[in-house]
Structures are given as C-alpha cells and as structure tokens.
Design a protein around this motif. Structure first.
Motif, PDB file in Angstrom:
ATOM      1  N   LEU A   1      24.446  49.142  35.481  1.00 40.06           N
ATOM      2  CA  LEU A   1      24.407  47.683  35.391  1.00 40.06           C
ATOM      3  C   LEU A   1      24.829  47.073  36.711  1.00 40.06           C
ATOM      4  CD1 LEU A   1      26.019  47.222  31.883  1.00 40.06           C
ATOM      5  CD2 LEU A   1      23.601  47.188  32.449  1.00 40.06           C
ATOM      6  N   CYS A   2      24.218  45.944  37.024  1.00 37.72           N
ATOM      7  CA  CYS A   2      24.535  45.271  38.291  1.00 37.72           C
ATOM      8  C   CYS A   2      25.792  44.432  38.121  1.00 37.72           C
ATOM      9  CB  CYS A   2      23.376  44.370  38.723  1.00 37.72           C
ATOM     10  SG  CYS A   2      21.867  45.298  39.059  1.00 37.72           S
ATOM     11  N   CYS A   3      26.790  44.766  38.852  1.00 36.52           N
ATOM     12  CA  CYS A   3      28.024  43.961  38.809  1.00 36.52           C
ATOM     13  C   CYS A   3      28.812  44.234  40.062  1.00 36.52           C
ATOM     14  CB  CYS A   3      28.857  44.287  37.570  1.00 36.52           C
ATOM     15  SG  CYS A   3      29.576  45.933  37.615  1.00 36.52           S
TER      16      CYS A   3
ATOM     17  N   ALA B   1      36.184  37.090  35.730  1.00 33.08           N
ATOM     18  CA  ALA B   1      35.287  35.976  35.472  1.00 33.08           C
ATOM     19  C   ALA B   1      35.830  34.688  36.039  1.00 33.08           C
ATOM     20  CB  ALA B   1      35.073  35.837  33.963  1.00 33.08           C
ATOM     21  N   GLY B   2      37.174  34.572  36.072  1.00 29.69           N
ATOM     22  CA  GLY B   2      37.756  33.337  36.565  1.00 29.69           C
ATOM     23  C   GLY B   2      37.484  33.087  38.020  1.00 29.69           C
ATOM     24  N   SER B   3      37.134  34.113  38.763  1.00 24.73           N
ATOM     25  CA  SER B   3      36.904  33.928  40.187  1.00 24.73           C
ATOM     26  C   SER B   3      35.635  33.150  40.469  1.00 24.73           C
ATOM     27  CB  SER B   3      36.846  35.284  40.892  1.00 24.73           C
ATOM     28  OG  SER B   3      35.776  36.047  40.374  1.00 24.73           O
ATOM     29  N   ALA B   4      34.772  33.026  39.452  1.00 19.20           N
ATOM     30  CA  ALA B   4      33.544  32.266  39.645  1.00 19.20           C
ATOM     31  C   ALA B   4      33.749  30.787  39.433  1.00 19.20           C
ATOM     32  CB  ALA B   4      32.472  32.771  38.673  1.00 19.20           C
TER      33      ALA B   4
ATOM     34  N   SER C   1      30.223  41.624  34.665  1.00 17.36           N
ATOM     35  CA  SER C   1      29.365  42.110  33.584  1.00 17.36           C
ATOM     36  C   SER C   1      30.160  42.280  32.297  1.00 17.36           C
ATOM     37  CB  SER C   1      28.726  43.444  33.981  1.00 17.36           C
ATOM     38  OG  SER C   1      29.711  44.464  33.974  1.00 17.36           O
ATOM     39  N   LEU C   2      29.461  42.210  31.181  1.00 22.75           N
ATOM     40  CA  LEU C   2      30.102  42.413  29.877  1.00 22.75           C
ATOM     41  C   LEU C   2      30.683  43.814  29.783  1.00 22.75           C
ATOM     42  CD1 LEU C   2      30.707  41.203  27.133  1.00 22.75           C
ATOM     43  CD2 LEU C   2      28.478  42.024  26.334  1.00 22.75           C
ATOM     44  N   LEU C   3      29.990  44.790  30.390  1.00 28.81           N
ATOM     45  CA  LEU C   3      30.498  46.153  30.395  1.00 28.81           C
ATOM     46  C   LEU C   3      31.863  46.221  31.063  1.00 28.81           C
ATOM     47  CD1 LEU C   3      30.356  49.220  30.090  1.00 28.81           C
ATOM     48  CD2 LEU C   3      28.970  49.299  32.186  1.00 28.81           C
ATOM     49  N   ASP C   4      31.994  45.585  32.245  1.00 32.14           N
ATOM     50  CA  ASP C   4      33.281  45.619  32.956  1.00 32.14           C
ATOM     51  C   ASP C   4      34.373  44.883  32.187  1.00 32.14           C
ATOM     52  OD1 ASP C   4      33.124  47.215  35.199  1.00 32.14           O
ATOM     53  OD2 ASP C   4      31.967  45.722  36.301  1.00 32.14           O
ATOM     54  N   ILE C   5      34.004  43.760  31.592  1.00 31.93           N
ATOM     55  CA  ILE C   5      35.004  43.007  30.819  1.00 31.93           C
ATOM     56  C   ILE C   5      35.521  43.858  29.668  1.00 31.93           C
ATOM     57  CG2 ILE C   5      35.356  41.015  29.323  1.00 31.93           C
ATOM     58  CD1 ILE C   5      33.278  39.516  31.039  1.00 31.93           C
ATOM     59  N   ALA C   6      34.596  44.482  28.925  1.00 31.76           N
ATOM     60  CA  ALA C   6      34.996  45.304  27.784  1.00 31.76           C
ATOM     61  C   ALA C   6      35.757  46.551  28.242  1.00 31.76           C
ATOM     62  CB  ALA C   6      33.761  45.695  26.974  1.00 31.76           C
TER      63      ALA C   6
ATOM     64  N   VAL D   1      29.705  54.010  30.662  1.00 26.72           N
ATOM     65  CA  VAL D   1      30.852  53.393  29.968  1.00 26.72           C
ATOM     66  C   VAL D   1      32.124  54.179  30.290  1.00 26.72           C
ATOM     67  CG1 VAL D   1      31.831  52.810  27.729  1.00 26.72           C
ATOM     68  CG2 VAL D   1      29.383  52.469  28.156  1.00 26.72           C
ATOM     69  N   GLN D   2      32.003  55.510  30.231  1.00 27.12           N
ATOM     70  CA  GLN D   2      33.175  56.323  30.562  1.00 27.12           C
ATOM     71  C   GLN D   2      33.646  56.036  31.993  1.00 27.12           C
ATOM     72  OE1 GLN D   2      33.461  60.460  29.384  1.00 27.12           O
ATOM     73  NE2 GLN D   2      31.459  60.325  28.366  1.00 27.12           N
ATOM     74  N   ARG D   3      32.690  55.950  32.906  1.00 31.02           N
ATOM     75  CA  ARG D   3      33.045  55.717  34.297  1.00 31.02           C
ATOM     76  C   ARG D   3      33.793  54.394  34.468  1.00 31.02           C
ATOM     77  NH1 ARG D   3      31.013  58.725  38.341  1.00 31.02           N
ATOM     78  NH2 ARG D   3      29.512  60.341  37.812  1.00 31.02           N
ATOM     79  N   ARG D   4      33.324  53.322  33.777  1.00 32.76           N
ATOM     80  CA  ARG D   4      33.995  52.031  33.931  1.00 32.76           C
ATOM     81  C   ARG D   4      35.374  52.038  33.284  1.00 32.76           C
ATOM     82  NH1 ARG D   4      32.723  50.734  38.171  1.00 32.76           N
ATOM     83  NH2 ARG D   4      33.472  48.591  37.909  1.00 32.76           N
ATOM     84  N   ILE D   5      35.512  52.746  32.160  1.00 27.55           N
ATOM     85  CA  ILE D   5      36.853  52.841  31.533  1.00 27.55           C
ATOM     86  C   ILE D   5      37.804  53.598  32.452  1.00 27.55           C
ATOM     87  CG2 ILE D   5      38.153  53.853  29.622  1.00 27.55           C
ATOM     88  CD1 ILE D   5      35.744  53.293  27.824  1.00 27.55           C
ATOM     89  N   VAL D   6      37.304  54.728  33.000  1.00 29.01           N
ATOM     90  CA  VAL D   6      38.142  55.501  33.929  1.00 29.01           C
ATOM     91  C   VAL D   6      38.475  54.663  35.161  1.00 29.01           C
ATOM     92  CG1 VAL D   6      38.120  57.479  35.487  1.00 29.01           C
ATOM     93  CG2 VAL D   6      37.330  57.744  33.133  1.00 29.01           C
ATOM     94  N   TYR D   7      37.471  53.930  35.652  1.00 26.82           N
ATOM     95  CA  TYR D   7      37.675  53.080  36.835  1.00 26.82           C
ATOM     96  C   TYR D   7      38.778  52.049  36.593  1.00 26.82           C
ATOM     97  CZ  TYR D   7      36.626  49.565  40.408  1.00 26.82           C
ATOM     98  OH  TYR D   7      36.722  48.676  41.444  1.00 26.82           O
ATOM     99  N   TRP D   8      38.703  51.364  35.460  1.00 24.72           N
ATOM    100  CA  TRP D   8      39.659  50.277  35.186  1.00 24.72           C
ATOM    101  C   TRP D   8      41.020  50.767  34.693  1.00 24.72           C
ATOM    102  CZ3 TRP D   8      38.892  45.797  37.210  1.00 24.72           C
ATOM    103  CH2 TRP D   8      37.602  45.293  37.390  1.00 24.72           C
ATOM    104  N   SER D   9      41.148  52.053  34.423  1.00 27.23           N
ATOM    105  CA  SER D   9      42.414  52.575  33.895  1.00 27.23           C
ATOM    106  C   SER D   9      43.498  52.693  34.951  1.00 27.23           C
ATOM    107  CB  SER D   9      42.202  53.952  33.246  1.00 27.23           C
ATOM    108  OG  SER D   9      41.464  53.823  32.060  1.00 27.23           O
TER     109      SER D   9
END
Length: 1125
Positions: free
Chosen positions: A22-24, A46-49, A61-66, A90-98
């Motif tokens: 996903l593009c984000c 999202a607030g930065s926008a 993206s919704l993926l990153d938010i979730a 999805v796993q990658r984004r969860i690992v990234y944000w952890s």
C-alpha cells in the motif's frame, strides 16, 4: 518470556505471494527530529495533514493506523491466535510500529532524568557529555552505528566506540528486544554494569527511532523458516553450524538427539521458540529494568553511609521512580520495591536499634521519601485491585519487621489511624485505647491509604471537570459539598486529601491534581472562616477560662506527607503548559482577581499559621523547623503585589482573632509551635503596606510559653482524643536553641524597623524584656540596636541607644549571679554603650553598680574605663563634669574595696591616687583586711605598688603583713613567692638596720628553704642592696653588716640549720641517680657554713655525722669523702 514464545506454524499451507504494498508515508515526520508527539499527534500521523502550513500532506493509510494501534496494545501471539492467516504486509507494519517511537522513555532509562542533567550512578563525574544518553546521541550523530538489522521484534547492530588517547577503538555488538512500543531486553558486549542502558544500546535504539527507513526489516525468523523446503532448511542449519561450529556445535548435537528421540520433552511441544516473534499473551509488557543492578547500586550507596555523594545518588533514584510514575510506567513501583528491599536489609538498622542510637538526619529523610513514594503508588487512581493487594502484602511484611524505622524517628507516635477518608471534625476522630495503637512506621500511612478509593461521585466530578459547580447551592452545613460561591469542596483529613493531590501529580494527571487542590484549598478557606465565626461567638467564655488546647490532631507543617508543600507546588508548578493554562476556564476555578500563585500563598499562610503542638522527638521537631523554612523560602520567591497584600491582611486578621485555631491567638497552648519565623516573614511583607498590623502580628508572636516559669491552670490539658501529656512535666524541646534564635531575629527585625519611632521602640523593648529569657540573645539584641543606632551615615538615634542600654542592663542583671563566659565582654560593651548615651548613663550605672556588676568588674572595668582619657575625650567633659564623674568612680571603688578587699583593694588605690582622703581611706581598708581576708600574694602586690608610688614605709608595713601569712617548706625552692621575699628583705635592708632586724625574724619563721635563706643572707651582706631604687639607697650606711651580730647572726644560724634539716630529709629517700645533685647541694651548704667564724669546724662535724649515720649508703659516702674529705 518473549524469547521462549512457541510459534505454531506447522500444517499451514505456504503463503501466497505478498500483496501489492500500500502507498503510504513511512510514518515519521522529518520535522520532528526525535519522533516524539507533535501537538498531541504522532509524527507522521493523520494529524500532521491538518497543519496550517499550506503544504499538502498525504494521509496515513488505514493499514498503518490499524497496525500502529495493534502494535501498541496487543501481544503478537494474540494477533496470531485471532487470525488464521496474517498477510505479510500486515505483519511487517505491525513489526514496524512495535518499536518505541519516542526518545523520551529511552532517555529516562539511560540517565537520571529526562533532561539528562544529572550525573550517572557510576560516580561523581559531573561531565554531562559522559551520560549514557548523551554519549549515545554523540555516537549516533558521529556515524558509529552500523549493520543495523531488525528481525521481527529483535533489533541488532554494531556500535563502535572511537579510539581515545587512553583507550583503543571498541566495537560492541548490541541487540534489543521490544514489544508493544517498549524495549523489553537489551544486551551489549561492552560489559556495562549499571542501572541504566549503556550508550551503545542508546545509539542503536535512537538509530531505529530516527532512521527507521534505513533499517532493513525482516519478519520473525520463524516466518522465514516456514517458507523454506526441507533441503533449504537442512542447508540453512548446516551453514549456520559451519559458520559458528565452535559455539553452536555442542548445542546443535544435543538438540538433534532430543528431536530424534520420540519421548523427549522437546517433542511433547508443538512448534519451537522464536526470540524474534514478539511477546506471548502471558508476558508482562514493561520496559527492561536490570533488577540485579538496581539492588547492587542501592546496596553500594547504603554501604557508603552518606559519603561520596551516596545520599544524592539515592535521591536521584527516588526522582527516577517519580519520573516513571509520571510516565505511568509500571517499573516505578517495581523499582521502588527493589530499593525498599535493600533499605530494609541495611545492617545498620539492627545496629542502631540495638545501641539505641538515632540514624543520621539525611538517612532519615531518605526513609521519609520512601514512605511518601509508597503513599503515591498505592493511591494511583487507576491501579488494579490485585496490584494494590500485592503492594499491601509487601508493605505489611516490611512494617512487621522489628527494625522498620518509626515515622517520627525514635519516638513512636501513638496517633490513631488518620489517613481514612473522613470529614475534618470532631466526629471524625477515632477513640481507641493507647495500648491498641502500635508504633507508626514509615509504611503505616501507605498501608492505611490502601483502604482509600476514588469511587466517590463528588470526588470523581471534582477531578473530571473544570465546570463542576452548583451556583444555586447555599453553604449552610458543616458537610457541604459546595461553598457559598457554588464551588466544590472536598472534606477529608487534610494530609490525606493532599496525598491524593500528590498522587495525581505523580502519576501524570496535573490537570486533575490542580482541580482537587483548588477544592481542598476552598475547603480550608471555608473551614477557617467558620472557625473565626465560632471563636467570635464564644470568645468571652474561652478567654475567661484563661487556657486553651490545640484543635488539630497533627500539624500540617512538618507533617510526613507535607500537605501544605504539596498544595503550594501543585498551584505554582501545575505541570501544565502555558497554552493549557490559558485554555482552562480560570473563571470557574478562581474568583475575581485571584491567581494560582495567590491561592498558593494563601494556602501556605493558612498552614503556617495553624496552632499545633510541638511533636515529640528530635527528628520530628527538626522536621517542623525545616519544613517551615522550606515553605517560607518558596513564599519569598513570590513577588508581592496588591492582590497578595490583601491576602496577607486577611490572614493576619484571622491569625490575631482566630483563637485556639491560630498559632497567634490571644492564648495558645503551652507547647504550641512558636510562630517567630513565620511572623518575621509576615512582618516584613506587611510593613510597607500596613505597619500597625505588621507590629501587632510580630509582637503577638514574640511569646514563648514553653519557657514561662509557671503554666496557667489547665494549660497542659488536651481533649480526650489528643495525645496525652504528663501533667506539670517540662517538655523536651530539642530545637529550643534554634527557636530562641528565631525569636531573637524577630525582635531584631522589629528594632531595625522601629528606628526613629520612640513609641514603637518602647513597645518592642517591653516585649523583649517580657518574652526573651536567654541572656546571650538579649545581649545580641542590645548589640544589634547599638549598631543600628550608631550607623556612620547618620546621627546617633538616642532613643534606640537607650533601648540598647536597657537591654544591656537586663543582661547584666540576669548574668550577675550565673556563670557566663562572655560576661567580661558584656561588661565592657555596656560601658561603651553608656558612654554613647551620655555622662548621666555612666553615672547611673556606677550609682547602682551592686545590682549590675561584681566588685571586681566594677573597679577593674567600669570605673577604670570611666576615668580613662579616651572616655573624657569622647564625652567632651569640662573640669567640673570630670571631677563629678571621678568622684562617683572613687566612691564606687571604695565601696567595692570594702565589699571585696582581696580583689578590689589595688584597683581602689589606683583609682583614688589623685584624691588624698580617698587614697588614705583605701589604704586603711587594706590594713584592716590584711589580718584576716587577704593573702600574702595580694599584700605583696599592693606593697610593691606602694613602693612604686613612693610610699616605702607603707610598702614595708604591707610586706611584713604578707610575710606573716607565708610558709615556705624546705623543698619549695621554686615557689612563686620567693621573689617577693627577696624584694621585702631588700626593701627592709634599704630602709635601715632596725627595719631589717624586724623583718628577719619573720623570714626565719616563714621560710624553711635553705637555698632561699642563703640567697637572702648573701644579699644582706652587700654594701648596696640589689633590689631597691635609687630613692632609698642613700639611707644605706655603705658598710658591710657583721654576720656575728644581730640581725644577720640569727639569719645565718637559721640558714645553716635549714641546710642540715634539708640534708637529712633528702637522704631519707635518695636514689643513685640523684647522688651528683646531692653532692652539689652539699657544696652550696659548705659555702654557707664558711660564712660563720667557726663554719669550717661545723661543716667537718656535719660531714662526719653524715658518714656515721648513713654509712650504709657506701657509694654515696664514697662520693662525699672524695669531695669533702
């Protein structure tokens, strides 16, 4: 642990190719360097926008938010269990944000505070650049971080310490495990042993925070292995063993054996552990804290006993606990538990208890802070019931240990449970027998606080909203929830209510703490007004009784929970930003013209002015003084404006008219804590605005009832619910000297302010004379007044000088009959002061000398100084005035000589030299006292004075009187009176044969020392006596006196007899080492024997007798024969 997490992947079909990414944006706003929240919104969120910069921002993206929300709250095992298949993106984004996204927590765990301002635990190094966090930043910014790799929930890399002149380059391998935005484990090959993360861990972690896009990210290793075929897995394992065969081969073979064994434990579990796969459901989610190092460091600091800055280091650890609590980090309680265990294990506790000694003051303060922190922890408004139960068990266990320190030092306070959430009033008191009240320890209040809760609806409304009010409410009940303005109040034991405020602040709820603090202050103000109204209604009745009792179970100033300090800090340092304070509806919280600072000042004044009984024990009393000084120091930092002056006036009126509720009421309890320090602050603050009120406050505060000789009837009584007091006991006030010095400072401040105002000076003088009982402090005040009155830049203030003199006279009266090492200084100063006042003051103190001075002081200091040239010049006296003053001084001298001739006669003679009649009177006093009251030393001294003044016959007379009192034995050849005897004989010889004949029998009778007699004998045979002045030498006939005739014959015989007696006395106990000295003595004896016409025969007979009598002393007699034949 996370590293033991079991990944159940078997049986799942191979995953499909990854879906299109996903593009984000990466999720980090480059404008926020440290990746922290900006304006309350995550950087890159999202607030930065929504910013007003005019630039276009891509929405997140919704993926990153979730994924971000899941990464913050869910353990990864729960994610796996919830969904049968999780797409790789999805796993990658969860690992990234952890991974943690803020540097604030990393800083907290790598330095003593978030600002990195304090030195580390490693020692006294004060170089900020050596702190782990700042060193880590330096390493990162210097490009020393390399090989950064993230595999699942595991980050690794190498960090290089560059070479220095004293150390070579060091490459450290660092690994970090994380879960739900917290670092859960760290390892580094640098071997660091400290409570906090090393600089290498900091550098690697910050690299991931600041440069996430540069970190190569892989899924957990179990996911990668799952995608491999059997051949790939075998190749992977064999290559791994080949590369690291020396390290892993034994382990690999062991695991292979276990896997091939059907009944092995490893085959009973489905799946295998993966240290990179994140946390399991059962894992506690908290930041990594090295418990062993915490314990070791605390143990080390305690073992140093306060040296090497260990007390400071422990206080920094306590600050770290508070910082963790403020960040709502569960490690705060965990760390405090570790610290407490080490404190309880301190071997000095048992030693002090066994020896009955007290711990040091700094160490006691550390225990106080420990108890206060536990109070904060158990009052966490959002802690779970099981957490509180666990803490309560711990606290009770520590509380039951014998050596657990008591709350107020070595004196057990028998107050009942005071922490329960009950209204402040008589019906709130517990009535339990003293025998059932155990000593209160430093943990007692925290244990009691475990019974408190936050579920009260009124309390919830107070802390939840700035708009909670009831403007239709009428304040006409004691338990009112709102005051007359409709603002909420909170009725609870005041220290407990303030502990709630402190807990809210400590746990990161500054806005809620501020709301509750204001409600508590509103309650205090309403209560104060009610107390004033009650006293005014019953004033006559109470004053008629003539005594009072304290109305407070505990004083708020010096209290272990520091309630007033908590309220003051909350109101002045709310922790809210300026923007947040501006957004708060102040009109709802404060009245017109009020401010948070004004409310804080009023709160401090209410607490400081409370009448409270001085607690028992040294430590508790010192804490009262220290806490009062701390509050006053904070007040002095506040700039006084018109609004604060109004508050000062309002509180001053209550203090004066508040009766038993005020420490400055008309009648206070005998053991009430004095108000001197507080009143001095009020006095200086009010003086420029309302001088009359300022003086009323200061004068009322001057009293010190505990030092009054008799207590008023019933003054020691207390209500049945108060701490019992033994009737008529003298209380042990360990801080009394400090209190008296503060009383003195208050008086000095008033004296300084009253300069030039005779009415006020008189009032202050009366207060000092009535209330100050220490001579040293009165003397200090007298000196202060003198300095102020005689400043160089102005004419002397005669009224203030008179005050100074009056105080000096009081000191003289107090110390006249008591020993005081400064007495001589005091007398000299008084004469100086009287001189400045004028000649009439000098005359006055001489007229009444017997009430002020001893006879010696009056003659040797007072009269002597008065008659000195410097005094005459200073006073600009004419001849008539000089004569009058001298006459008074001579009269004083004669009176003193009559009263104490031994010590004053010589001074009296000296002072009366210029007046013949007075001089003769003084001489007659000496003669009258010589027979009975005077020693030979005093008489010889006066005799020498008489000779010096030209009265040789009077000198001779006094010398003969002195000789009558003298007795010199045979062995006193170094007696101090020998010179006087020689002088008296020389004087007699110079006066003539008759005088010498009269004095020699006295010498023979008084002096038994042979060497002294022989010396006198030789001097008397000289043509010109050796110790007389030229004035008398002409009376000498110039002829040698015959030794065969009187009076010298009598002296010669006595001398020979003295040598014979002394010889026999010395031979009785002589030892060989004294033989040579004895032979020399016999040589001197022979010289004296030879002065007689038959001396040779006498000496020969004398030696023969010695040989016969002491023939047993063969060696000695041999020496005698060798020398004398």
């Amino acid at each position: 642990t996370a590293s033991q997490r079991i990944c159940r992947r078997s049986g799942i079909p191979p995953p499909q190719p990854p879906a299109k990414r996903l593009c984000c944006r990466p999720g980090y706003n480059p404008a926020c360097r440290q990746g922290q929240r900006a304006g309350g919104v995550l950087c890159g969120g999202a607030g930065s926008a929504l910013g007003g910069s005019g630039k276009t921002h891509n929405p997140e993206s919704l993926l990153d938010i979730a994924a971000r929300r899941v990464a913050e709250k869910w353990p990864f095992q729960r994610v796996e269990e919830r969904f049968e298949r999780i797409p790789e993106p999805v796993q990658r984004r969860i690992v990234y944000w952890s991974f943690p996204r803020s540097e604030k927590e990393i800083c907290m765990y790598s330095s003593f505070n978030a600002g990195g301002e304090e030195s580390g635990t490693s020692g006294d190094n004060t170089d900020d650049t050596q702190l782990p966090f700042l060193r880590g930043v330096t390493l990162l910014e210097g490009g020393w971080v390399d090989n950064v790799l993230q595999v699942g929930f595991h980050l690794s890399g190498t960090v290089t310490d560059p070479a220095t002149p004293t150390a070579p380059e060091l490459v450290c391998s660092v690994s970090v495990s994380f879960d739900r935005c917290k670092i859960t484990a760290v390892t580094c090959t640098c071997g660091n042993k400290d409570i906090f993360y090393c600089a290498h861990v900091v550098a690697l972690s910050l690299y991931r925070v600041r440069k996430p896009e540069q970190v190569k990210l892989h899924l957990p290793i179990s996911e990668t292995l799952f995608q491999m075929s059997r051949d790939q897995l075998q190749k992977f394992v064999q290559y791994l063993i080949s590369v690291h065969h020396t390290e892993v081969l034994p382990t690999a073979q062991k695991l292979a054996d276990e896997i091939l064994s059907q009944n092995s434990e490893i085959n009973q579990v489905h799946g295998a552990p993966d240290p990179t796969a994140g946390a399991s459901v059962d894992d506690e989610n908290c930041w990594h804290l090295d418990e062993e190092q915490v314990q070791e460091q605390v143990k080390l600091f305690l073992s140093q006993g306060g040296y090497h800055g260990s007390g400071k280091q422990l206080n920094l650890l306590f600050s770290k606990v508070r910082e963790m609590l403020k960040m709502r980090d569960s490690n705060g309680a965990r760390m405090l538990t570790l610290i407490t265990e080490q404190f309880m294990a301190d071997p000095r506790l048992a030693l002090w208890r066994q020896q009955g000694t007290t711990m040091t003051d700094k160490y006691r303060q550390l225990w106080d802070e420990l108890g206060a922190l536990w109070m904060c922890i158990v009052l966490n408004p959002h802690c779970k019931a099981e957490q509180k139960s666990s803490w309560l068990r711990q606290l009770r266990r520590w509380n039951s240990v014998d050596v657990c320190p008591w709350e107020d030092g070595n004196h057990g306070n028998e107050l009942p449970n005071l922490t329960h959430s009950l209204p402040q009033g008589a019906h709130a008191l517990f009535h339990c027998p003293d025998i059932l009240r155990p000593h209160r320890t430093v943990f007692t209040r925290a244990i009691e606080a475990c019974d408190l809760h936050w579920q009260d609806r009124h309390l919830q409304h107070i802390i939840a909203s700035d708009l909670y009010a009831n403007y239709c409410y009428h304040d006409n009940q004691d338990g009112s929830l709102f005051d007359s303005r409709g603002w909420p109040m909170w009725h609870e034991h005041v220290p407990t209510a303030c502990a709630r405020v402190d807990a809210l602040r400590s746990h990161g709820y500054p806005r809620e703490a501020l709301r509750l603090a204001i409600a508590v202050v509103n309650t205090l103000r309403r209560q104060q007004q009610r107390q004033l109204e009650h006293f005014r209604r019953h004033k006559k009745e109470l004053l008629h009784k003539g005594h009072t009792s304290t109305t407070n179970l505990e004083g708020w100033v010096g209290h272990p929970l520091d309630p007033i300090g908590t309220l003051f800090s909350t109101l002045t340092e709310s922790g809210l930003s300026r923007a947040e304070l501006q957004r708060m509806p102040v009109q709802r919280l404060l009245g017109d013209g009020e401010s948070y600072v004004a409310l804080a000042v009023e709160t401090a004044l209410i607490g400081l002015g409370q009448q409270r009984v001085m607690p028992d024990g040294l430590y508790a009393q010192e804490k009262v003084c220290r806490n009062e000084e701390q509050l006053l120091a904070k007040l002095q930092e506040v700039e006084v404006d018109d609004s604060l002056v109004k508050i000062f006036r309002k509180q001053a009126v209550f203090l004066l008219e508040g009766g038993p509720y005020s420490g400055l009421g008309e009648i206070v309890h005998r053991e009430s804590v004095p108000m001197h320090t507080f009143a001095r602050y009020l006095f200086t603050s009010l003086l420029p605005h309302d001088a009359e009120l300022a003086y009323r406050i200061a004068l009322r505060a001057m009293r010190l009832p505990v030092l009054e000789s008799t207590a008023l009837p019933g003054d020691l009584s207390r209500p049945h619910h108060m701490v019992s007091v033994v009737p008529n006991r003298y209380p042990r006030w360990f801080t009394l000297s400090h209190i008296e010095s503060q009383q003195c400072e208050l008086a000095s401040t008033m004296l300084t302010a009253a300069k030039g105002d005779s009415r006020r000076l008189e009032t202050v003088l009366e207060s000092i004379q009535k209330n100050i009982h220490s001579s040293s402090h009165i003397f200090k005040l007298a000196q202060d007044a003198f300095k102020i009155a005689t400043l160089m830049d102005s004419l002397p203030d005669i009224t203030l000088l008179k005050v100074s003199l009056e105080l000096g006279l009081q000191v003289m009266r107090i110390t006249l009959s008591t020993l005081n090492w400064r007495r001589r200084e005091m007398v000299r100063w008084l004469v100086t002061c009287a001189t400045e006042v004028g000649v009439y003051a000098l005359d006055s103190i001489m007229q009444s000398w017997f009430t002020l001075f001893t006879p010696t002081e009056a003659t040797s200091i007072v009269a002597t100084t008065v008659m000195s040239n410097s005094t005459i010049v200073r006073l600009h006296l004419d001849c008539h005035q000089q004569e009058n003053l001298a006459s008074s001084a001579r009269t004083l001298a004669l009176q003193c000589a009559m009263k104490d001739p031994q010590n004053c006669a010589l001074s009296a003679l000296t002072l009366c030299e210029k007046d013949h009649i007075a001089f003769e009177t003084a001489y007659q006093i000496v003669l009258d006292a010589a027979a009975t009251g005077m020693s030979y030393t005093q008489l010889f001294t006066i005799a020498r004075y008489m000779e010096h003044r030209g009265y040789p016959m009077r000198a001779y007379k006094l010398a003969t009187l002195a000789m009558a009192h003298l007795n010199l034995s045979y062995n006193q050849d170094t007696h101090p009176a020998i010179n006087d005897v020689l002088w008296a004989c020389a004087l007699s010889h110079s006066l003539g044969k008759n005088e010498l004949a009269a004095v020699i029998p006295l010498v023979v009778k008084s002096v038994k020392c042979a060497t002294v007699l022989s010396d006198i004998l030789r001097r008397c045979t000289l043509t010109t006596p050796g110790m007389v002045s030229a004035l008398h030498s002409r009376r000498n006939s110039g002829k040698l006196m015959s030794l065969d005739k009187a009076p010298l014959r009598q002296l010669l015989d006595a001398t020979i007899g003295a040598y014979i007696n002394t010889t026999h006395s010395r031979l009785t106990h002589i030892s060989p080492r004294h033989y040579s000295e004895f032979i020399e003595f016999l040589g001197k004896a022979r010289e004296t024997f030879m002065m007689a016409h038959d001396g040779h025969i006498q000496f020969t007979q004398f030696i023969d007798n010695l040989k016969q009598i002491y023939k047993g002393k063969k060696k000695l007699m041999m020496l005698v024969r060798e020398r004398f034949g």
